[in-house]
Design a protein around this motif. Structure first.
Motif, short mmCIF file in Angstrom:
data_model
loop_
_atom_site.label_atom_id
_atom_site.label_comp_id
_atom_site.label_asym_id
_atom_site.label_seq_id
_atom_site.Cartn_x
_atom_site.Cartn_y
_atom_site.Cartn_z
N ASP A 84 0.83 -1.21 0.00
CA ASP A 84 0.00 0.00 0.00
C ASP A 84 0.86 1.26 0.00
O ASP A 84 0.61 2.22 -0.75
N ARG A 85 1.90 1.26 0.85
CA ARG A 85 2.76 2.44 0.91
C ARG A 85 3.53 2.65 -0.39
O ARG A 85 3.67 3.78 -0.87
N ALA A 86 4.02 1.55 -0.97
CA ALA A 86 4.75 1.66 -2.24
C ALA A 86 3.82 2.11 -3.37
O ALA A 86 4.23 2.88 -4.25
N ARG B 72 1.20 4.07 -3.06
CA ARG B 72 0.99 5.51 -2.90
C ARG B 72 2.25 6.27 -3.34
O ARG B 72 2.17 7.33 -3.99
N GLY B 73 3.42 5.72 -3.03
CA GLY B 73 4.66 6.37 -3.46
C GLY B 73 4.77 6.44 -4.97
O GLY B 73 5.21 7.46 -5.53
N LEU B 74 4.36 5.40 -5.66
CA LEU B 74 4.38 5.40 -7.13
C LEU B 74 3.38 6.41 -7.69
O LEU B 74 3.68 7.11 -8.67
N GLN B 75 2.23 6.49 -7.07
CA GLN B 75 1.24 7.49 -7.50
C GLN B 75 1.80 8.89 -7.35
O GLN B 75 1.60 9.75 -8.22
N ASP B 76 2.52 9.12 -6.25
CA ASP B 76 3.09 10.45 -6.04
C ASP B 76 4.25 10.73 -6.99
O ASP B 76 4.63 11.88 -7.20
N LEU B 77 4.80 9.66 -7.60
CA LEU B 77 5.81 9.84 -8.65
C LEU B 77 5.16 10.08 -10.01
O LEU B 77 5.86 10.26 -11.02
N ARG C 267 12.28 5.93 0.29
CA ARG C 267 11.45 7.12 0.08
C ARG C 267 10.09 6.74 -0.51
O ARG C 267 9.07 7.33 -0.18
N LEU C 268 10.10 5.73 -1.37
CA LEU C 268 8.85 5.26 -1.94
C LEU C 268 7.91 4.76 -0.85
O LEU C 268 6.68 4.87 -0.97
N LEU C 269 8.48 4.22 0.23
CA LEU C 269 7.69 3.64 1.32
C LEU C 269 7.31 4.65 2.39
O LEU C 269 6.69 4.27 3.39
N ALA C 270 7.68 5.90 2.21
CA ALA C 270 7.32 6.91 3.20
C ALA C 270 5.80 6.92 3.40
O ALA C 270 5.03 6.81 2.44
N ASP C 271 5.37 7.02 4.65
CA ASP C 271 3.93 6.90 4.95
C ASP C 271 3.20 8.17 4.55
O ASP C 271 3.21 9.17 5.24
N ARG C 272 2.55 8.12 3.38
CA ARG C 272 1.77 9.25 2.89
C ARG C 272 0.28 8.98 2.93
O ARG C 272 -0.52 9.70 2.32
N GLY C 273 -0.09 7.89 3.58
CA GLY C 273 -1.50 7.51 3.60
C GLY C 273 -1.78 6.41 2.58
O GLY C 273 -0.90 5.96 1.86
#
Length: 575
Positions: A68-70, A72-77, A196-202
Motif C-alpha cells: 500500500d505504501r509503495a 501511494r509512493g508510485l502514484q506520487d511519482l 522514500r517510496l515507502l514513506a507513509d503518505r497515507g
C-alpha cells in the motif's frame, strides 16, 4: 457482482473423464484485478509468513502494508492508470512488493530480465513506454543502467537497498563485506530510494480497474529479430491463470504451504506459477535470488518447503547431485516441471532419489502461461504435458489448413482457448491477428491429444525439419541421441541444403571425461533412427546455449534460420 468466464459448452471434452475427483472443468472463473490476490490473502492469513528472504520473514499483514505504501509512493511519482513501471530485479522481497504495488497504483508491470543485453533492455524500455524503473543497488544492475542512459520516456529510477532486505546481523555483514558490490547512486532528482517510496503518505488513491480490458503486465518474449515483442496480459487473464493453477492443486492446504521460489519472477512461469500461485494459497514464499543446487538442497532441508517448481535441467542437476541422500527432502509434496521436455527416465529418477512427486506441465507466455499439467492426484503420464486446466480448451488443427480440427490421436498444431489468453502483442496488430487466427491461440507447437485427453507435444512447428520432402521431428532425433550413455545433452536442427532443402545437424555434449567419437555415435544411431532421421552433420560441444530458465536456444546454434518468431514459451517442447 464479479463477472466470470465460463468454459465453452460444445459437448463433453475428452479430458473431463480424467479429471481429479471433485474438480469441474466447467466451473466459471471470476474476473478480478490481479492485486486482489494479495488483498484476499492478507484478509485470510494476516499473521502467516508471506516472505522469507535468507531468514528475514514478514507476514501477509506487513507485506500488504508495504505494498500500500509503495503504491501511494508510485502514484506520487506520477504513475496513473496505464503507466508503465519496469522491474529489473532478482527474486527478493522487493520484487513481490513492487509488482503488486504497481498494479494497485494503476500501473502496468514491465518485466525485464537482468541477464538481458543492454541493447535488449533499451529496446524494451523504449518500446513499452516505461516511465519508472525499479532495481537494486548492486553494481551489475547499475553498470547496465549507466550504459543504457535514459531511453524513451524513462524519467525515474527507484533504487532498493539489498542490505535492507536482509535480516540482522546478515545485513551488517553485507554492508561491511560486500561494499564493492554496492553501486554508488547519483544524488539527483532522477534517482529515488525505495525507502522514500515507502514513506507513509497515507493509503493509495483508489483506482478503477476493468479486469478484462486493462493490462496488468507487459511480458517480453525471447526475441530473435532484435525487434521486441511485448505480450499484453490483462488483470483478468493473469488472475484466471493463477486461480486455474490454484484449483488444479486439489490437495493444497491454504495458509500452510511453503513454496520454494527459485524460478525468476521476471519470467512468466515464475511470475504466475510460483509467486502469484503462492499468494493465492496464502503460502510462505521462500525466496532465492539465484540457482545454486547446493543452496537449494540446503534450503529445502532447513526451510522445509512443500512445493517446488523448476525446469528439467534443474531437476536433472538435483537428481545427479553427489551425496544427495545426505539431504532431507521429505517436506516436498509436489514438484512441477516446465520450460522444456521432461524425459520419462528423468522423472522416474528424480522421484526415486528424492521421494517427491513430479508433474510435467505446458504453457506459453501468451497464455499467462499455464495451459496443461499432469494431475497431482490421478494418472501422471510420463512424456505427456498433462490435461487442460479448468476452463481451458485445447484443440489440434491441421498443419495444412489452420481451420480444420483434427480428431484424437492425429498430429497437428496445438491451439488454445481460455480466460488466460493474452489481449495481443503490444503495438503489433499483424502479429496479434496471426497468433489469434480463428478465435483461438495458435501456439506454434505440434502435438496431439490421446484417448484420455492428455496433451503430447511432438515438437515446435518452426523446428520441424523438412528434408527430401519428408518431415523429421528434432525431438525424436534428440531423444535417441540422449539414449547413448556417454551423451549429456543434444540438440537437432535443420540447416539449408541445396539438394534436400534442409539437412539435419546435431549438436552433442558428451559426458564429462568421455572420449565419444562421431563414428561410435553414428554406429549407435544407425539401427535406432530411420534413414531420413540420421544427422548429416554431428558437431561436439562442451555446452549448449540456454535461456534464463534452461531451454536450449536453437536460434543461437543456427542463428540464420528463417522463420524464427519472438515467442518465449514455457513448454515441455521448446526450441
Amino acid at each position: 457482482m464479479d463477472s466470470a468466464t465460463t468454459p465453452p459448452t460444445n459437448g463433453r471434452q475428452p479430458w473431463e473423464a480424467s479429471y481429479p475427483a471433485g474438480l469441474d472443468w466447467r466451473t466459471p472463473i471470476p474476473e478480478q484485478p490481479l492485486h486482489r490476490l494479495m488483498e484476499e490473502a492478507c484478509a485470510a492469513f494476516p499473521n502467516s509468513v508471506c516472505l522469507d528472504f535468507y531468514g528475514k520473514r514478514i507476514t501477509y499483514r506487513q507485506t500488504g502494508g508495504l505494498i500500500d505504501r509503495a503504491a501511494r509512493g508510485l502514484q506520487d511519482l506520477g504513475i496513473a492508470t496505464g503507466g508503465k513501471v519496469a522491474l529489473l530485479l532478482p527474486n527478493c522481497p522487493y520484487s513481490v512488493i513492487a509488482f503488486h504495488a504497481i498494479l494497485k497504483a494503476g500501473g502496468v508491470v514491465v518485466n525485464l530480465n537482468p541477464l538481458a543485453s543492454i541493447a535488449e533492455l533499451a529496446d524494451q524500455i523504449e518500446h513499452s513506454g516505461t516511465e519508472v524503473l525499479i532495481t537494486l543497488d548492486l553494481v551489475p544492475f547499475h553498470a547496465k543502467l549507466d550504459a543504457l542512459g535514459w531511453p524513451g520516456r524513462l524519467r525515474t529510477v527507484v533504487v532498493a537497498r539489498m542490505a535492507d532486505a536482509l535480516p540482522f546481523p546478515r545485513n551488517w555483514a553485507y554492508r561491511l563485506l560486500k561494499r564493492r558490490d554496492v553501486a554508488r547512486i547519483p544524488r539527483d532528482d532522477r534517482h529515488v530510494s525505495f525507502r522514500r517510496l515507502l514513506a507513509d503518505r497515507g493509503a493509495p488513491r483508489p483506482v478503477a480497474v476493468q479486469p478484462r480490458a486493462d493490462p496488468a503486465v507487459l511480458q517480453y518474449t525471447g526475441g530473435t529479430t532484435g525487434v521486441p515483442k511485448g505480450t499484453v496480459l490483462t488483470h483478468a487473464a493473469l488472475y484466471a491463470n493463477t486461480m486455474q493453477c490454484r484449483r488444479w492443486f486439489t490437495g493444497a492446504e491454504p495458509g500452510r504451504e511453503r513454496v520454494l521460489a527459485v524460478l525468476p519472477f521476471f519470467h512468466v512461469f515464475g511470475m504466475t506459477g510460483v509467486m502469484n500461485f503462492a499468494l493465492a494459497l496464502g503460502a510462505e514464499l521462500i525466496l532465492l535470488p539465484r540457482v545454486d543446487v547446493r543452496e537449494i538442497l540446503e534450503t529445502i532441508q532447513r526451510k522445509r518447503p512443500t512445493i517446488f517448481s523448476g525446469v528439467p535441467r534443474l531437476f536433472q542437476a538435483i537428481a545427479a547431485f553427489p551425496r544427495l541422500n545426505r539431504y532431507d527432502l521429505s517436506s516436498l509434496r509436489l514438484c512441477v516441471s516446465g520450460g522444456d521436455s521432461l524425459p520419462p527416465l528423468l522423472l522416474e529418477r528424480f522421484q526415486q532419489r528424492t521421494g517427491a512427486y513430479l508433474a510435467e506441465g505446458y504453457g506459453l507466455t501468451e497464455a499467462s502461461p499455464v495451459v496443461t499439467c499432469n494431475p497431482f492426484s490421478g494418472l501422471n503420464k510420463p512424456g505427456s504435458a498433462g490435461l487442460p486446466l479448468p476452463g481451458t480448451l485445447v484443440e489440434i488443427v491441421s498443419l495444412d489448413d489452420r481451420r480444420t480440427l483434427l480428431s484424437q490421436g492425429r498430429i497437428g498444431e496445438v491451439c488454445v482457448s481460455g480466460p488466460q489468453l493474452m489481449a495481443g502483442y503490444w503495438q503489433d496488430a499483424t502479429a496479434t491477428a496471426q497468433a489469434m487466427d480463428g478465435g483461438h491461440l495458435h501456439t506454434g507447437d505440434i502435438g496431439f491429444l490421446d484417448a484420455d485427453g492428455y496433451l503430447h507435444i511432438v515438437d515446435r512447428l518452426k523446428d520441424l525439419i523438412v528434408t527430401g520432402g519428408q518431415h523429421v521431428y528434432p525431438r525424436t532425433v534428440e531423444a535417441v541421441i540422449k539414449q547413448h550413455p556417454q551423451v549429456a545433452d543434444a540438440a537437432a536442427v535443420g540447416e539449408p541444403d541445396p539438394v534436400r532443402g534442409q539437412a539435419i545437424r546435431a549438436f552433442v555434449v558428451p559426458q564429462p571425461g568421455s572420449a565419444l567419437s562421431e563414428a561410435e555415435l553414428r554406429a549407435f544411431l544407425a539401427p535406432r533412427l530411420s534413414r531420413v532421421e540420421q544427422p548429416q552433420r554431428i558437431e561436439f560441444r562442451t555446452a549448449l546455449p540456454t535461456s534464463t530458465i534452461g531451454k536450449i536456444l536453437k536460434r543461437a546454434l543456427i542463428p540464420e534460420r528463417p522463420g524464427d518468431d519472438d515467442r518465449e514459451v514455457n513448454r515441455p517442447a521448446d526450441r
